[in-house]
Design a protein around this motif. Structure first.
Motif, PDB file in Angstrom:
ATOM      1  N   GLU A   1      -4.879 -15.170   3.492  1.00  0.00           N
ATOM      2  CA  GLU A   1      -5.219 -14.628   4.810  1.00  0.00           C
ATOM      3  C   GLU A   1      -4.297 -15.217   5.881  1.00  0.00           C
TER       4      GLU A   1
ATOM      5  N   MET B   1      -9.810 -13.151  -4.682  1.00  0.00           N
ATOM      6  CA  MET B   1     -10.087 -11.777  -4.265  1.00  0.00           C
ATOM      7  C   MET B   1      -9.308 -10.769  -5.102  1.00  0.00           C
ATOM      8  N   GLY B   2      -8.038 -11.030  -5.360  1.00  0.00           N
ATOM      9  CA  GLY B   2      -7.240 -10.085  -6.132  1.00  0.00           C
ATOM     10  C   GLY B   2      -7.786  -9.860  -7.524  1.00  0.00           C
TER      11      GLY B   2
ATOM     12  N   LYS C   1       1.123 -11.507   4.947  1.00  0.00           N
ATOM     13  CA  LYS C   1       0.651 -10.164   4.629  1.00  0.00           C
ATOM     14  C   LYS C   1       1.648  -9.102   5.089  1.00  0.00           C
TER      15      LYS C   1
ATOM     16  N   ALA D   1      -3.878  -8.295  -1.459  1.00  0.00           N
ATOM     17  CA  ALA D   1      -4.952  -9.294  -1.428  1.00  0.00           C
ATOM     18  C   ALA D   1      -4.384 -10.705  -1.477  1.00  0.00           C
TER      19      ALA D   1
ATOM     20  N   THR E   1      -5.055  -3.181   2.942  1.00  0.00           N
ATOM     21  CA  THR E   1      -5.052  -4.633   3.013  1.00  0.00           C
ATOM     22  C   THR E   1      -6.481  -5.130   2.887  1.00  0.00           C
ATOM     23  N   ASN E   2      -6.676  -6.142   2.057  1.00  0.00           N
ATOM     24  CA  ASN E   2      -7.979  -6.806   1.996  1.00  0.00           C
ATOM     25  C   ASN E   2      -7.937  -7.985   2.956  1.00  0.00           C
ATOM     26  N   THR E   3      -8.636  -7.854   4.063  1.00  0.00           N
ATOM     27  CA  THR E   3      -8.683  -8.920   5.059  1.00  0.00           C
ATOM     28  C   THR E   3     -10.084  -9.001   5.633  1.00  0.00           C
TER      29      THR E   3
ATOM     30  N   ILE F   1      -2.497  -4.120  -7.371  1.00  0.00           N
ATOM     31  CA  ILE F   1      -3.097  -5.203  -6.583  1.00  0.00           C
ATOM     32  C   ILE F   1      -2.046  -6.291  -6.405  1.00  0.00           C
TER      33      ILE F   1
END
Length: 545
Positions: free
Chosen positions: A229, A151-152, A234, A226, A253-255, A145
């Motif tokens: 944003e 979020m992470g 990123k 993560a 990718t966490n978006t 991660i």
């Protein structure tokens, strides 16, 4: 149990007196027979007595009042009330009459909208994330991660709770230490609440590595980026990470709204790149939107879906667009709420009307909780349509430093160390004054209009996503909103609600609002086709209008 329909663990049932014994062993049948051999017949309870006199009057309303109120939020008002009525009949009537009354209640409830909605939700959840012809997913035992923020660390907790090895990488040792502290603090809280035991705590912390060294992620089976944003950030992180992990590592990718296809340009071998939109808090929220990046291979998608299920999530496939399924619909819903305030409603009136419909929270309370600055940044990242009227109040609140709960003021105000929203006339006046500058006069707005306009925007936006191929099926849209945005489960989801109301009626109401308020109310082509042909929305997709 009765009013919620939720089972309890065997040990708890024993403590409550619902079961006589809890047995264990490899041969459970033999253990049960041995237990029965040791019991006297008189200890096993009395047989039913059909002619017994009614039990003494009991105040069941008081006994389960709290559970009844809570159950209404998840299964609707009718079923818990019906369960209560059946209990009362059982306590006050002879056995035969009580059973007759219970059957009457059941026959009414089983054909209700609430029953149909709950059954739809059940199957929507099981259909979500199914990929036709999906290849075998790659095994995932170790997860890397990138980013140790909210979020992470939340994603890390979800992975640790699922028994996975986690390596969390931050920019420096100090940031990595803070991330580890966030995770261990939450695990300590889970221990204190009895959610895990000391053995489980030790196992989880033993599987966690936090580091500032990029090379420490090299052995990961799956990587989740993560970081903040920001597209440039990123892409920079993904480029470096994709050259560090092995060639078989799936990269996600966490978006919540950025262009996943553009991010894929930064990844070495974009066929292994996918989007995964986790919801906060990520170790609790069940929903994950798995975003089909344009170049993602079927094996990559299959692995992302299997990984989500492995960590206890409900994955829903979504295509690439601004906000994917959930946040694109949320933007329309929230903007309609802002229009309603411009026209004369107040934030608390809108929130109260929509929680009355069944939402877990109203849109203004949610915005204050999440932080008004989050959506502010999102709006700034996206060009505005030419000639489109734009409600300006939320931006003005942010310009004044009113970000919601984090600053003790947003759409509501908050006392220090309190999360209870207090209606704030100042926020209302800001919204109404800006509306008057834009030529919008205030009027009395009814609760019925609030609910209809807000929910119709969700229905229309969901149908657009289905028609564009962003959503695989109508039930996926419903699953997203049931599990990510607090849509009442007992109404089935936005598109099921629309189907129950009838697509001809939905189209008629949308056209009426379009005549009054313009283009934002133009009915989705799939709705017009479903209304014309009398078919389900899934069947109407792609039909000429």
């Amino acid at each position: 149990m009765i009013v919620t329909g939720k089972p309890v663990p065997a040990g708890w049932a024993h403590d409550l007196g619902l079961v006589r014994a809890v047995l264990a062993g490899e041969d459970i049948r033999a253990a049960a027979l041995d237990w029965l051999d040791g019991q006297g017949i008189e200890t096993l309870g009395l047989p039913l007595q059909p002619d017994a006199a009614p039990a003494r009057e009991t105040d069941l309303q008081s006994a389960i009042g709290k559970e009844l109120a809570r159950a209404k939020k998840t299964v609707g008002p009718s079923a818990p009330a019906g369960a209560l009525a059946a209990l009362e009949a059982a306590s006050r009537l002879p056995l035969g009459d009580g059973l007759t009354r219970e059957r009457e209640i059941f026959e009414t409830l089983v054909v209700s909208n609430e029953s149909a909605s709950l059954r739809h939700a059940f199957f929507a959840e099981r259909q979500a994330g199914k990929l036709d012809g999906a290849p075998e997913p790659r095994p995932v035992a170790t997860v890397a991660i990138l980013g140790g923020g909210t979020m992470g660390t939340g994603i890390a907790l979800a992975c640790l709770n699922a028994g996975l090895q986690v390596t969390l990488r931050e920019v420096d040792a100090e940031a990595a230490g803070r991330a580890r502290t966030r995770i261990t603090d939450q695990l300590d809280a889970d221990l204190a609440r009895g959610r895990i035991d000391r053995e489980g705590l030790a196992a989880r912390t033993g599987r966690l590595t936090t580091t500032a060294a990029l090379e420490d992620i090299a052995g990961a089976d799956l990587l989740v980026e993560a970081v903040f944003e920001d597209m440039d950030l990123k892409m920079s992180v993904l480029e470096a990470a994709s050259r560090t992990v092995g060639p078989d590592c799936v990269i996600a990718t966490n978006t919540s709204y950025l262009d996943v296809d553009r991010m894929g340009d930064a990844v070495a071998d974009p066929g292994r790149f996918v989007g995964m939109h986790f919801f906060s808090p990520a170790w609790i929220m069940k929903l994950v939107e798995v975003i089909r990046a344009r170049r993602a291979s079927p094996e990559t998608l299959s692995t992302a879906l299997a990984f989500a299920r492995k960590i206890g999530k409900m994955p829903v496939l979504a295509g690439v667009c601004h906000g994917f399924i959930g946040n694109r619909m949320w933007e329309r819903y929230q903007r309609e709420a802002a229009y309603l305030v411009e026209e004369g409603a107040t934030p608390e009136q809108v929130d109260k009307a929509l929680t009355g419909f069944g939402f877990a929270m109203g849109p203004f309370a949610v915005a204050d909780l999440a932080g008004l600055d989050v959506d502010w940044r999102m709006r700034q990242s996206r060009p505005r349509a030419e000639g489109e009227h734009y409600p300006r109040a939320a931006d003005r609140l942010c310009e004044l430093g009113r970000y919601g709960q984090k600053t003790n003021a947003g759409w509501y105000r908050y006392e220090p160390d309190s999360r209870t929203p207090v209606p704030d006339p100042e926020a209302v006046e800001i919204a109404h004054a800006l509306a008057r500058e834009d030529g919008i006069a205030q009027r009395v707005v009814s609760d019925e209009e609030i609910v209809e306009r807000a929910v119709l925007q969700l229905v229309n936006a969901g149908a657009e996503l289905l028609g564009e191929g962003i959503a695989e099926r109508a039930s996926d849209v419903d699953a997203v909103w049931l599990h990510g945005y607090g849509f009442p489960r007992w109404r089935g989801g936005p598109l099921f609600y629309g189907a129950r109301r009838g697509w001809r009626e939905i189209a008629k109401r949308l056209e009426a609002y379009a005549a009054r308020s313009g283009e934002r109310w133009t009915p989705a082509p799939a709705i017009l086709a479903a209304a014309r042909d009398g078919v389900d929305l899934d069947e109407a997709v792609g039909e000429p209008v």
